[in-house]
Design an enzyme around this catalytic site. Structure first.
Site, PDB file in Angstrom:
ATOM      1  N   LYS A  21      -1.290  -1.098  -4.181  1.00  0.00           N
ATOM      2  CA  LYS A  21      -2.476  -0.301  -3.921  1.00  0.00           C
ATOM      3  C   LYS A  21      -2.034   1.150  -3.780  1.00  0.00           C
ATOM      4  O   LYS A  21      -1.155   1.461  -2.972  1.00  0.00           O
ATOM      5  CB  LYS A  21      -3.190  -0.771  -2.654  1.00  0.00           C
ATOM      6  CG  LYS A  21      -4.480   0.000  -2.380  1.00  0.00           C
ATOM      7  CD  LYS A  21      -5.173  -0.475  -1.109  1.00  0.00           C
ATOM      8  CE  LYS A  21      -6.438   0.342  -0.878  1.00  0.00           C
ATOM      9  NZ  LYS A  21      -7.088   0.033   0.417  1.00  0.00           N
TER      10      LYS A  21
ATOM     11  N   TYR B  53       0.857  -1.192   0.000  1.00  0.00           N
ATOM     12  CA  TYR B  53       0.000   0.000   0.000  1.00  0.00           C
ATOM     13  C   TYR B  53       0.889   1.237   0.000  1.00  0.00           C
ATOM     14  O   TYR B  53       1.567   1.530   0.983  1.00  0.00           O
ATOM     15  CB  TYR B  53      -0.895  -0.027   1.236  1.00  0.00           C
ATOM     16  CG  TYR B  53      -2.108   0.881   1.200  1.00  0.00           C
ATOM     17  CD1 TYR B  53      -2.322   1.795   0.173  1.00  0.00           C
ATOM     18  CD2 TYR B  53      -3.053   0.821   2.211  1.00  0.00           C
ATOM     19  CE1 TYR B  53      -3.435   2.613   0.151  1.00  0.00           C
ATOM     20  CE2 TYR B  53      -4.178   1.641   2.208  1.00  0.00           C
ATOM     21  CZ  TYR B  53      -4.362   2.532   1.178  1.00  0.00           C
ATOM     22  OH  TYR B  53      -5.469   3.342   1.171  1.00  0.00           O
TER      23      TYR B  53
END
Length: 302
Positions: free
Chosen positions: A168, A142
């Site tokens: 992400k 992420y």
């Protein structure tokens, strides 16, 4: 579905659910309502379910609570939908959580930024690589906050870690996303991770992000799936119509206070008669007036 390549294909193919975590009046984990919510979510055509993530308030939980939430999710819906568990905080904690996720039967791991401190490229590479080494599950990194991953960093991580399956994005830097996809291509899957990701879904599709984390799916799943289908079909008229009629008015309520990106989702569940319950500190719940405005809005699409 624990094979990293198979998991990547599954997640890239459809909409992703980031469910809230239910708490009782004393702010303890309400497992019964959580399981009921997950069963409802899994009854729709969703590609993956991310337990105890940002929308799930994983940041407010102890490691034991996270493990309990992940195990409940795997037990309830793991046979229908891949369950992705979080790895958060310090590198050692993230490593332990990745191992716990594998032991719990999760299908993959979403790796959040390390706790508090800033780090350079070498440190971030070691942080992500340590978690990848700790598990055979597919890992999604992420990129956000104090762990923004440049194209060069992502490329190095992809080369070093075969089980790194995705990125992400929680930044929305068009140049970096373009550079990353140009450099890494389809070696990874790309997930839109900005708050209320529907807002950015159509332009990010052009940058390789075939899916995104839908918080709206928590309480208006049919609408969220229609929106996703319009994005994948690149139906600009439909997408912008739904943005105008629902998503943007929703954002106007969300933006009234910091942290409402989570609070408004729980309020949305209550608005459709499914009782989202309270948020934990440091978040705060919507006011009565804001709840009323949200309920009126939700009735347009629910």
């Amino acid at each position: 579905m624990t094979n990293p390549a198979a998991l990547a294909d599954r997640l890239a193919s459809g909409l992703l659910s980031f469910p809230v975590t239910h708490f009782d009046a004393d702010l303890g984990f309400d497992e019964a309502r959580y399981r009921e919510h997950l069963a409802w979510q899994a009854s729709f055509d969703v590609a993956g379910l991310f337990a105890a993530g940002g929308t799930g308030e994983g940041f407010s939980m102890t490691p034991d609570e996270v493990d309990r939430v992940v195990r409940a999710a795997v037990d309830e819906v793991g046979g229908k939908v891949p369950v992705i568990a979080p790895a958060t905080g310090a590198t050692a904690v993230s490593v332990a959580q990745a191992r716990a996720a594998e032991a719990a039967g999760a299908s993959g791991v979403l790796l959040f930024p390390p706790y508090l401190t800033e780090a350079g490229r070498r440190g971030l590479v070691e942080h992500v690589s340590a978690v990848c080494r700790a598990t055979g599950l597919g890992v999604i990194a992420y990129s956000r906050a104090n762990a923004v991953l440049t194209d060069a960093t992502v490329a190095e991580l992809a080369d070093r870690n075969p089980n790194l399956i995705g990125l992400k994005d929680g930044v929305g830097d068009v140049e970096q996303l373009t550079r990353t996809y140009a450099r890494v291509g389809d070696r990874l899957i790309y997930i839109g991770g900005l708050p209320t990701a529907e807002t950015f879904a159509l332009p990010l599709l052009q940058l390789g992000a075939t899916t995104y984390s839908s918080a709206l799916f928590n309480f208006v799943p049919a609408f969220a799936l229609r929106f996703y289908a319009a994005v994948r079909a690149q139906d600009r008229t439909a997408v912008y119509g739904m943005l105008r009629d629902f998503v943007i008015p929703y954002l106007d309520i969300r933006d009234r206070d910091r942290g409402y990106a989570v609070s408004i989702v729980k309020a949305g569940l209550t608005a459709v008669g499914r009782d989202g319950g309270p948020v934990r500190p440091p978040l705060s719940d919507l006011t009565d007036d804001e709840r009323a405005r949200l309920t009126a809005l939700v009735r347009r699409v629910a």
